[in-house]
Each structure stands twice: as C-alpha cells, then as structure tokens.
Design a protein around this motif. Structure first.
Motif, short mmCIF file in Angstrom:
data_model
loop_
_atom_site.label_atom_id
_atom_site.label_comp_id
_atom_site.label_asym_id
_atom_site.label_seq_id
_atom_site.Cartn_x
_atom_site.Cartn_y
_atom_site.Cartn_z
N ALA A 136 -0.81 18.03 -13.88
CA ALA A 136 -0.57 17.25 -15.10
C ALA A 136 0.44 17.95 -16.00
N ARG A 137 0.36 19.26 -16.13
CA ARG A 137 1.32 19.99 -16.95
C ARG A 137 2.70 19.99 -16.32
N ILE A 138 2.74 20.04 -14.99
CA ILE A 138 4.04 19.96 -14.32
C ILE A 138 4.68 18.61 -14.58
N ALA A 139 3.89 17.56 -14.50
CA ALA A 139 4.43 16.21 -14.73
C ALA A 139 4.85 15.99 -16.18
N SER A 140 4.28 16.76 -17.12
CA SER A 140 4.63 16.60 -18.53
C SER A 140 5.73 17.55 -18.99
N SER A 141 6.32 18.29 -18.06
CA SER A 141 7.40 19.20 -18.42
C SER A 141 8.69 18.43 -18.69
N PHE A 142 9.75 19.16 -19.00
CA PHE A 142 11.04 18.52 -19.25
C PHE A 142 11.51 17.75 -18.02
N GLY A 143 11.43 18.39 -16.85
CA GLY A 143 11.84 17.72 -15.63
C GLY A 143 10.98 16.51 -15.33
N GLY A 144 9.67 16.61 -15.58
CA GLY A 144 8.80 15.47 -15.36
C GLY A 144 9.12 14.31 -16.27
N THR A 145 9.42 14.63 -17.53
CA THR A 145 9.81 13.56 -18.47
C THR A 145 11.12 12.92 -18.05
N LEU A 146 12.09 13.75 -17.65
CA LEU A 146 13.37 13.22 -17.18
C LEU A 146 13.17 12.35 -15.94
N ASN A 147 12.29 12.78 -15.05
CA ASN A 147 12.03 12.01 -13.84
C ASN A 147 11.40 10.66 -14.18
N LEU A 148 10.48 10.64 -15.13
CA LEU A 148 9.84 9.38 -15.52
C LEU A 148 10.86 8.42 -16.12
N ILE A 149 11.73 8.94 -16.98
CA ILE A 149 12.74 8.09 -17.60
C ILE A 149 13.69 7.54 -16.54
N CYS A 150 14.16 8.43 -15.65
CA CYS A 150 15.07 7.97 -14.59
C CYS A 150 14.40 6.96 -13.67
N SER A 151 13.12 7.17 -13.37
CA SER A 151 12.40 6.24 -12.51
C SER A 151 12.29 4.87 -13.15
N MET A 152 11.99 4.85 -14.44
CA MET A 152 11.87 3.57 -15.13
C MET A 152 13.22 2.85 -15.21
N LEU A 153 14.29 3.61 -15.46
CA LEU A 153 15.61 2.99 -15.49
C LEU A 153 16.01 2.45 -14.12
N PHE A 154 15.69 3.20 -13.07
CA PHE A 154 15.98 2.74 -11.71
C PHE A 154 15.24 1.44 -11.41
N VAL A 155 13.94 1.41 -11.73
CA VAL A 155 13.15 0.19 -11.51
C VAL A 155 13.70 -0.97 -12.34
N ALA A 156 14.10 -0.69 -13.57
CA ALA A 156 14.62 -1.76 -14.43
C ALA A 156 15.89 -2.37 -13.84
N VAL A 157 16.79 -1.53 -13.32
CA VAL A 157 18.03 -2.05 -12.75
C VAL A 157 17.76 -2.90 -11.51
N VAL A 158 16.92 -2.40 -10.61
CA VAL A 158 16.65 -3.13 -9.37
C VAL A 158 15.90 -4.43 -9.66
N VAL A 159 14.89 -4.36 -10.51
CA VAL A 159 14.12 -5.55 -10.82
C VAL A 159 14.97 -6.58 -11.57
N ALA A 160 15.86 -6.11 -12.45
CA ALA A 160 16.75 -7.04 -13.15
C ALA A 160 17.68 -7.74 -12.16
N GLY A 161 18.15 -7.02 -11.15
CA GLY A 161 18.97 -7.66 -10.13
C GLY A 161 18.22 -8.71 -9.35
N VAL A 162 16.96 -8.42 -9.00
CA VAL A 162 16.14 -9.41 -8.30
C VAL A 162 15.87 -10.61 -9.19
#
Length: 563
Positions: free
Chosen positions: A485-511
């Motif tokens: 949980a602490r690893i996921a809440s680190s800077f890299g984990g936060t960046l990964n969550l933001i990038c993942s959400m942006l990636f999903v938003a782009v793909v889903v918007a295209g669909v």
C-alpha cells in the motif's frame, strides 16, 4: 489516591483512541507524502459516485414508466441489492477477521496486553466492518439520491435510509466474524482452502440463481406468477435483506411508523447477534488463536502442485525459466488473501451484473441503449483494472528489491525478469477482463463485429495498464519497503495511477466516438463497420502499442542498471 485518567478509561476506549491516533497519523503522512494521489483518489470516487447515480436514476426512471411492473420492481431491486451486498460482505469480513484475530503479528501483542479480550474483539470487529464496508457505503449514497430523484419523499426518508443501511451492514459483518472463528477453532490446518471452498459454493449458488432469473420467460400472460416464483426465495421474511428493503420502501412511501418497525427488527437482531458473537469470541479467543497457530505450524511440506499446474496451463506460451519466476509470483499472490479476495469480490460483482443485464428495465432493443450499456460496461471494467494494476501490479518490482541479489544469480537477464512480470499481470487481468466483457456482450446480444471490437479494446487496455504499472514500477522503485500500500502511494505510484487513468480515458473516448458515429443514424447496431471506424480502431491499436513499448523500454533501461 485518585486513579489516573488512563485507569478510569475502559480497555475498549483506550484501544479505540489508540487506533484513531494511528489512523490520524497515517492520514497526515498520506497528505504529506502523496497529496496528488489523495486528490486523484477523491476525484475518482466523485466520478464513480456520479456514474452510479446517473445509472441507477436511469433504471428507476424506466421502472417508473412501467406502471404495472413498478408495483413489484422497486421492492425486488432493493431486495436483490441487499442480498448481494450481504453475500459479498460476509466473504470479505470473514477473510479480514481471520487475519486480524488469528494472524501472526498484532493478535500476539493484544493477547499479551492486560486488556479484556471482549473489548479487543469488539474493536477488531468494528475495524473489519469499516475496512470491508466502506466501498459499499459509497454505493448507498447514489442509491439513496437516485430514489429521491424519481420519487417524492419526506425529509424523514434520509435518516431512515442511512439507519437501515448501517444497521443491515452489522449483520453480515458479524456473520463473517463467526465464520472466521469457526475456521480457527475447527479447521485451522487449511483456513484459506476452506475459505475458497465456501466462497466458491456461495458464489456458484448466486450465479446459478441469477442465471435462472435472467433467462426466465416473462412474455406470457402468467408473467407476474412466474416473476414471483423466481424471486420467492429472495422475498422470504427470514432474510435480513427483506427487512431492510421493506423498511426502505416504507420510508419512501412516507410510512414512518412502518419503517421504524422494520428498523427495530434489524437493530434488535443485529444487537443480539453482535452481543452473542463478541462474548463467544472474547471467551474463546486465546484457544482459537492457539489452534490457528498450531495448525499453521504443522510442519508439513506441501508440493504446491495446484499452483504449479495452474502456472503451466496459464503460461504455456513462455519458456520454462521464465515460468519459474511466474510460479513464484503466483504462489505469493495465492498466499496473500487481501489481494485475491478483493479480486474475487470485484470479479464476482461484475459477473453477477453481466448475468443480470437482461433484467435491467431498459429497452435493449434500441441500438442507442444497447450501445450505451456496452460502452458503460467497457468503461467500468477499464477503471477497475486501472485501480487494480496500480494497487497490486505496480509494487511487484519494488517488493523484489531486498531479493535483488538473489534474482541476479538466476540465469535470466533483467529485461527477461521484467517481461515475466508484465506477462504475468497481462495474463491474469486479460483473462478476467475479456471473460467479463465476453459474458456482458453475450447477454446484450451484440453482433459479432461489436463483440470482437470490445474484446480487442479490453485486451489493449490490459496491455497498456500492465505495461505502465510494470514499466513505471521499475523506473520509480521504492527500495526496502515491504508494504504494497505504501509503495502504491509513493510518487511513482501516484504518477502511475494518473497515467493509467489518462490512458483509459483516451482509449475509452475513442471507442465512444466510433460507437456514436456508427449508431447515431441507425435503428439497430450495424453488422459492418465503416472505413472511418476501422481507421479509429487502428489508431487505438497503435496508441496502445506505443504506450506499452515505451513504458517497458523506460523501465527496462533503469532496471538493467547495477543495483
């Protein structure tokens, strides 16, 4: 001599204050170390609330348009909702309670303290209910507001709904505590196996029931008789879900006395069950803990043939050396009940929802409605995958940091190890998401080209999310940390969550764009896509492959450096 203030406090009060202090410190640390992650989580929760609210409101609005169906439909929707809620909460609470009361860390400390065992059990009972129920509490708010949007209610409806919802959640939480105690007392040698068997039986029963209901023929003149025959088991007065649903319906109908009557039944049964359970566990907790620890210490060496066979079947396409690394990850995943239990619960909810799609009071013959439901299904599964990979896939490489010297002795290149993590995550998440999407598209009766489109997009989203989590996990590792949980809440984990959400938003918007282009002028879903749609699909494939390749390349370059 006057006793000190701490002496005047009960053991229960001291334990609660201690736990609240720990939660406050953890929240302060989270705000200091990962403020952006906290903001992203709150934003996502708000988005999920809004999506659930509009979806549930649309369902109730359609039900209200069918006057005859609305007589029984509202009550049955609430009964099925609370029944499903109870099953999932019992399973989750049983796993959490077993780890909290009969684990190897905190229970040892609590049993050695001069505190009343009943007070310690009561505190752990409250903790387990809050940990397992907070997500379901969030579901209650959109449900409450969606009902208000479609039905005029008095101000008394709001406190009565909250009281019914909270009172009902005490019952499955207590039942889960009893199940955990029974496993520790009478089946301590294989607790996880017994939990899996019980959970599988309950889930299979629920899926079989939903399948039978979803395939019932209600088009004849005896539709009402058939409906009541199918839901008779759910409507029994012996189930707490019936009591709560009846109380909420009474609150909606402005029958305050009737709602309070049903609330009294729920509260009385919850209080008695909680009192009996806490006293029973308080008196037998040391013995149950001893049995649980003795069962763990049997010393038997297990061959692990089940996980080895599953690994061989799932990862048949990879070399034997890489499969050995995947076997280690699979066994680690199987030993962590927190991980696989959350995955089972979310997967179970999605499967039950998919099986019941035909029962949604929506006109599924309308191409726009059918396309909208398919799009919402894809969006929901994608967002769940994004949170799952950020929570469980991203920490994989950071957890290997303390064994990096041992991994370096393996006859594998660092890039191969990184690829093994990616293929492991992609296979597990891909099978789950493609399976759920395949079931959902089948229940909706989508044409073959639309089914292939949604399955392809699901695979692309899995590949992109897993590559982001593995690549960024290798680029921004948290060295020496053992708490995922602490690893996921680190800077890299936060960046990964933001990038993942942006990636999903782009793909889903295209669909969404290509779906809107195909069905906006059609009375039914077209069985052949236009050239523009094929170009959009190719663009989504290229975008996903670029994201996957760049993420893994970035991670492999950093991971290949000497430690």
């Amino acid at each position: 001599m006057r006793p000190s203030p701490d002496r005047r406090r009960s053991d229960f009060t001291v334990l609660v204050l201690s736990r609240l202090t720990q939660l406050r410190n953890a929240f302060d640390q989270l705000l200091r170390e990962a403020p952006w992650r906290t903001f992203v989580v709150l934003a996502l929760l708000s988005l999920i609330w809004a999506a659930l609210y509009f979806l549930i409101a649309a369902v109730f609005r359609q039900v209200r348009a069918w006057d005859l169906v609305a007589i029984v439909a509202n009550q049955q929707i609430l009964m099925h909702f609370f029944l499903l809620l109870a099953v999932m909460l019992i399973f989750s609470d049983a796993i959490l309670a077993f780890g909290s009361l009969y684990g190897q860390s905190e229970p040892t400390h609590l049993l050695a303290m001069p505190v009343n065992p009943r007070h310690a059990v009561c505190v752990k009972w409250i903790e387990c209910m809050l940990m397992s129920s907070w997500s379901f509490m969030l579901m209650g708010v959109p449900l409450m507001l969606a009902i208000v949007r479609n039905t005029p209610v008095d101000w008394t409806y709001y406190p009565l709904f909250v009281a019914h919802f909270l009172g009902f959640m005490l019952i499955p939480g207590t039942v889960g505590l009893l199940i955990a105690w029974g496993v520790a007392m009478f089946a301590p040698h294989r607790p996880m196996r017994l939990a899996v068997v019980i959970g599988t039986l309950l889930f299979a029963t629920l899926v079989a029931y939903m399948w039978r209901v979803s395939h019932g023929d209600l088009s004849s003149e005896d539709w009402l008789k058939t409906l009541f025959a199918q839901i008779g088991m759910v409507r029994t007065r012996l189930l707490p879900s019936t009591w709560t649903a009846q109380g909420v319906i009474a609150a909606i109908d402005r029958d305050v006395a009737g709602s309070i009557y049903w609330l009294g039944i729920v509260a009385a049964n919850s209080a008695f069950l909680a009192w009996m359970t806490i006293n029973l566990l308080g008196a037998t907790w040391p013995e149950a803990y001893s049995r649980a620890q003795g069962g763990r210490g049997s010393g038997a060496i297990r061959s692990g043939w089940i996980t080895q066979a599953a690994c061989t079947v799932l990862f048949f396409y990879v070399p034997t050396r890489m499969r050995s690394v995947m076997l280690k990850d699979m066994r680690t995943f199987a030993r962590d009940a927190m991980q696989w239990s959350q995955m089972v619960i979310m997967l179970g909810l999605l499967i039950v929802y998919a099986l019941n799609l035909k029962r949604l009071p929506l006109d599924l013959e309308d191409a726009r409605i059918k396309g909208l439901i398919a799009f919402l299904n894809l969006t929901t599964v994608s967002l769940i995958l994004a949170t799952f990979t950020s929570r469980f896939v991203y920490p994989l490489l950071s957890l290997e940091s303390q064994q990096r010297w041992l991994l370096g002795l393996l006859p594998l290149r660092p890039v191969t190890l990184l690829s093994a993590k990616f293929l492991f995550a992609f296979t597990v998440t891909g099978l789950c998401s493609i399976g759920v999407m395949g079931l959902a598209t089948s229940m909706l009766g989508l044409p073959a080209n639309w089914v292939r489109l949604h399955l392809l997009v699901s695979a692309l989203i899995c590949a992109g999310l897993c590559s982001l989590s593995v690549g960024l996990g290798a680029r921004f590792p948290v060295l020496g940390e053992r708490n995922p949980a602490r690893i996921a809440s680190s800077f890299g984990g936060t960046l990964n969550l933001i990038c993942s959400m942006l990636f999903v938003a782009v793909v889903v918007a295209g669909v969404g764009a290509l779906s809107l282009n195909e069905i906006q002028n059609s009375l039914e879903l077209p069985r052949e896509f236009s050239v523009r749609t094929y170009r959009t699909v190719l663009a989504l494939v290229a975008f996903s492959l670029i994201i996957s390749a760049s993420s893994l390349t970035l991670g492999s370059r950093h991971f290949a450096r000497p430690a």
